[in-house]
Scaffold this motif. Structure first.
Motif, short mmCIF file in Angstrom:
data_model
loop_
_atom_site.label_atom_id
_atom_site.label_comp_id
_atom_site.label_asym_id
_atom_site.label_seq_id
_atom_site.Cartn_x
_atom_site.Cartn_y
_atom_site.Cartn_z
N ASN A 100 0.81 -1.23 0.00
CA ASN A 100 0.00 0.00 0.00
C ASN A 100 0.85 1.28 0.00
OD1 ASN A 100 0.97 -0.08 2.54
ND2 ASN A 100 -0.98 -0.40 3.57
N VAL A 104 -0.54 5.37 0.29
CA VAL A 104 -0.20 6.34 1.34
C VAL A 104 0.40 7.59 0.70
CG1 VAL A 104 1.08 6.75 3.48
CG2 VAL A 104 0.27 4.44 2.96
N GLY A 150 12.11 10.30 7.13
CA GLY A 150 12.03 8.86 6.87
C GLY A 150 11.89 8.64 5.37
N ILE A 154 7.68 4.62 1.49
CA ILE A 154 6.64 5.64 1.28
C ILE A 154 7.27 7.02 1.07
CG2 ILE A 154 4.64 6.79 2.29
CD1 ILE A 154 4.07 4.13 3.79
N ASP A 173 16.90 11.08 7.06
CA ASP A 173 16.76 9.66 7.39
C ASP A 173 17.96 9.28 8.24
OD1 ASP A 173 15.04 7.14 5.84
OD2 ASP A 173 16.74 6.63 7.11
N VAL A 174 17.76 8.35 9.16
CA VAL A 174 18.89 7.91 9.99
C VAL A 174 19.88 7.07 9.18
CG1 VAL A 174 17.92 8.04 12.32
CG2 VAL A 174 17.42 6.06 10.90
N LEU A 175 19.39 6.50 8.07
CA LEU A 175 20.30 5.73 7.20
C LEU A 175 20.65 6.57 5.98
CD1 LEU A 175 18.56 2.23 7.17
CD2 LEU A 175 20.42 3.03 8.64
N PRO A 204 9.13 4.50 10.97
CA PRO A 204 8.43 3.41 11.66
C PRO A 204 8.22 3.74 13.13
CG PRO A 204 10.75 2.87 11.40
CD PRO A 204 10.56 4.22 10.76
N THR A 209 11.53 6.83 17.64
CA THR A 209 10.60 7.75 16.96
C THR A 209 9.42 8.14 17.85
OG1 THR A 209 9.32 5.95 15.96
CG2 THR A 209 11.16 6.83 14.66
N MET A 212 8.84 11.89 18.53
CA MET A 212 9.96 12.60 17.90
C MET A 212 9.56 13.99 17.44
SD MET A 212 10.74 10.68 14.26
CE MET A 212 12.06 11.71 13.69
N SER A 231 2.18 8.16 9.37
CA SER A 231 3.10 7.04 9.69
C SER A 231 2.53 6.25 10.87
CB SER A 231 4.51 7.56 9.96
OG SER A 231 4.56 8.42 11.08
N ASP A 256 -3.46 11.10 10.02
CA ASP A 256 -4.16 9.86 9.62
C ASP A 256 -4.04 8.78 10.69
OD1 ASP A 256 -5.57 8.22 7.68
OD2 ASP A 256 -3.68 7.18 7.31
N VAL A 257 -3.07 8.95 11.59
CA VAL A 257 -2.78 7.91 12.59
C VAL A 257 -2.70 8.54 13.96
CG1 VAL A 257 -1.61 6.30 11.05
CG2 VAL A 257 -0.33 8.21 11.99
N HIS A 284 -7.02 6.48 9.70
CA HIS A 284 -5.97 5.51 9.33
C HIS A 284 -6.28 4.84 7.97
CE1 HIS A 284 -2.65 2.83 11.21
NE2 HIS A 284 -2.50 2.89 9.90
N ILE A 285 -6.54 5.69 6.98
CA ILE A 285 -6.92 5.17 5.65
C ILE A 285 -5.80 5.32 4.63
CG2 ILE A 285 -9.44 5.40 5.82
CD1 ILE A 285 -8.96 8.18 4.34
N GLY A 286 -4.61 5.72 5.10
CA GLY A 286 -3.52 5.97 4.15
C GLY A 286 -3.35 4.84 3.15
P1 NAI Z 1 10.20 1.91 5.53
O1 NAI Z 1 10.78 0.99 6.55
O2 NAI Z 1 10.33 1.59 4.10
O3 NAI Z 1 10.84 3.38 5.76
C1 NAI Z 1 11.03 3.98 7.01
C2 NAI Z 1 12.26 4.89 6.91
O4 NAI Z 1 12.38 5.60 8.13
C3 NAI Z 1 13.56 4.10 6.72
O5 NAI Z 1 14.28 4.64 5.63
C4 NAI Z 1 14.30 4.32 8.04
O6 NAI Z 1 15.70 4.33 7.89
C5 NAI Z 1 13.76 5.66 8.47
N1 NAI Z 1 13.89 5.93 9.89
C6 NAI Z 1 13.78 5.06 10.93
N2 NAI Z 1 13.93 5.70 12.10
C7 NAI Z 1 14.13 7.01 11.80
C8 NAI Z 1 14.35 8.17 12.58
N3 NAI Z 1 14.38 8.12 13.91
N4 NAI Z 1 14.53 9.35 11.93
C9 NAI Z 1 14.52 9.40 10.57
N5 NAI Z 1 14.32 8.33 9.79
C10 NAI Z 1 14.12 7.15 10.39
O7 NAI Z 1 8.69 2.12 5.94
P2 NAI Z 1 7.47 2.56 5.01
O8 NAI Z 1 6.89 1.37 4.35
O9 NAI Z 1 7.90 3.71 4.17
O10 NAI Z 1 6.42 3.04 6.12
C11 NAI Z 1 6.63 4.25 6.83
C12 NAI Z 1 5.57 4.41 7.91
O11 NAI Z 1 4.27 4.45 7.33
C13 NAI Z 1 5.54 3.27 8.94
O12 NAI Z 1 5.38 3.83 10.22
C14 NAI Z 1 4.28 2.50 8.58
O13 NAI Z 1 3.73 1.86 9.71
C15 NAI Z 1 3.38 3.62 8.10
N6 NAI Z 1 2.26 3.20 7.25
C16 NAI Z 1 1.06 3.84 7.40
C17 NAI Z 1 -0.04 3.49 6.64
C18 NAI Z 1 -1.32 4.21 6.79
O14 NAI Z 1 -2.37 3.64 6.47
N7 NAI Z 1 -1.33 5.46 7.22
C19 NAI Z 1 0.03 2.38 5.68
C20 NAI Z 1 1.36 1.84 5.51
C21 NAI Z 1 2.43 2.22 6.29
#
Ligand code: NAI
Length: 401
Positions: A100, A104, A150, A154, A173-175, A204, A209, A212, A231, A256-257, A284-286
């Motif tokens: 998804n 988002v 991050g 997404i 990003d931390v990485l 995440p 976080t 944060m 997120s 959204d969350v 929470h519909i992202g």
């Molecule tokens: P991902 O794991 O691909 O990316 C997360 C990024 O955040 C990574 O690059 C990581 O290095 C970075 N990161 C981690 N800790 C950090 C920090 N302290 N400071 C800065 N960067 C940091 O995850 P993805 O798939 O992009 O998802 C991101 C968020 O979106 C997650 O929290 C996920 O749960 C949420 N999400 C929300 C949805 C919604 O319906 N609203 C649907 C899908 C995901």
């Protein structure tokens, strides 16, 4: 092998059934989320189970259904399944964490424009019969700076879409991440906050976080800027956000969350952000789109196929990940065992006693179990597998081809 019977629950997208039947598996459907008692009754006839977020797979369900080969969560979360019990029974759990992503990202783009044009408030007024035609405070997003916190799946998609609308993109990003397009990385969160007209969070949920974004970070944001959080709810300190909005330092936000979300559509939603001006609240519909459901159906069905037919556990959330290419002219044995000293020697001893040659062998372990995939050249493959399974530490062994 093709006689596997799979049960799919909770109206999983039809594409999953289509794919699995195309692979020769037999698929049955149930539209509801069965209780523990119902699951205990129906599962003995199936080797694989697919569910969404409402079916709970308890330790008891796992213990009484150790014949299950695999469970698929056709969603993002896997909290509804007892992952530890499944692991110890040698059952990998697959989900679809990134199906998804695009949904988002699109919501975030929509929210940036909606915030800049105060769409939420104007829409509410128009429904009430009030005509509020005014350009004051309404701006284009073109030329504005989006700060992405991050830059993962997404965040990087949002980056590409935002640039297509003429926005400048910076990210933190931390990485170390490869910037897409013309996006630029920033060394600290504070630096990003100080130059962004929109800040969108895509990190995440981790201890690092949690909260944060609090009072200090909001003050570091530009006056009149906007915050978007699709997120996790714990990332933003809501009381501090409410104060910042009241002080007019931020011009609005889209959330959204939430730290606490209703467990179902029947429960009431309460938040201190309700009824504030230029605040968009969504349940929470992202990631909730038809396309995401379709993509989830494909992703998890494909994980079933790869695990059941070739033994690939790549992407399993509770299980050592092993992915070996298929080798022509060999047979493949899969073995899950308790990770204890000496077990590998015993397995290899059985194979060499049968005079079989190991063409490829791959082992991945965690603290509890080991998962071994062996390609061997022997007509005695089933005998070898049976002997390996009879070892006290073997949890499950099967021959896939
Ligand atoms: P991902 O794991 O691909 O990316 C997360 C990024 O955040 C990574 O690059 C990581 O290095 C970075 N990161 C981690 N800790 C950090 C920090 N302290 N400071 C800065 N960067 C940091 O995850 P993805 O798939 O992009 O998802 C991101 C968020 O979106 C997650 O929290 C996920 O749960 C949420 N999400 C929300 C949805 C919604 O319906 N609203 C649907 C899908 C995901």
């Amino acid at each position: 092998m093709n006689s596997f019977k799979i049960l799919l629950l909770e109206n999983i997208h039809a594409v999953a059934k289509e794919i699995l039947e195309g692979e020769g598996f037999k698929v049955d459907l149930l539209s509801h989320a069965p209780s523990e008692a119902e699951l205990l009754k129906i599962l003995p006839g199936y080797q694989a189970l697919g569910l969404r977020s409402k079916t709970e797979v308890t330790e008891k369900v796992i213990k009484e259904n150790q014949h299950l080969f695999v469970i698929g969560a056709f969603c993002i979360g896997t909290n509804q399944i007892n992952l530890g019990a499944a692991k110890e029974a040698g059952i990998p759990i697959f989900n679809a964490p990134h199906s998804n992503t695009r949904s988002v990202a699109e919501l975030v783009i929509a929210e940036m424009i909606a915030l800049s044009r105060q769409l939420g408030d104007r829409n509410t007024l128009a429904h009430r019969g009030e005509w509020m035609k005014s350009a004051e405070g309404a701006r284009e997003v073109r030329g504005k700076t989006l700060g992405i916190v991050g830059y993962g799946h997404i965040g990087s998609q949002v980056s590409v879409l935002a640039e297509a609308m003429g926005m400048k993109v910076v990210f933190f990003d931390v990485l170390k991440k490869l910037p897409l397009g013309n996006a630029q990385s920033r060394g600290t969160l504070e630096e990003l906050l100080g130059i962004s007209d929109f800040v969108s969070l895509h990190v995440p949920e981790t201890p690092q976080t949690k909260d944060m974004m609090g009072a200090r970070q909001f003050q570091a944001m530009k006056k009149g800027s906007y915050l978007i959080n699709a997120s996790r709810g714990t990332v933003v300190c809501i009381p501090d956000l409410v104060e910042t909005l009241k002080s007019k330092h931020l011009a609005g936000c889209a959330i959204d969350v939430f730290p606490e979300e209703p467990a179902s559509n029947k429960e009431k939603f309460v938040s201190p952000l309700q009824n504030m001006s230029n605040v968009l609240l969504t349940p929470h519909i992202g990631g909730s789109t038809e396309e995401a459901q379709h993509a989830i159906g494909i992703e998890v069905a494909e994980s079933f196929r790869r695990y059941l037919k070739i033994g690939s556990s790549s992407g399993a959330v509770n299980f050592p990940n092993v992915d070996l290419p298929v080798k022509r002219g060999t047979s493949r044995i899969l073995n899950v065992h308790r990770n204890e000293p000496g077990v590998l020697g015993e397995i290899n001893g059985i194979i060499s006693k049968q005079g079989a040659n190991i063409e490829a062998q791959y082992l991945s372990t965690d603290e509890k179990i080991g998962y071994m995939v062996m390609d061997i050249n022997s007509a005695q493959v089933q005998t070898i597998a049976d002997q390996i399974q009879s070892l006290g530490r073997s949890i499950r062994t099967r021959v896939v081809f």
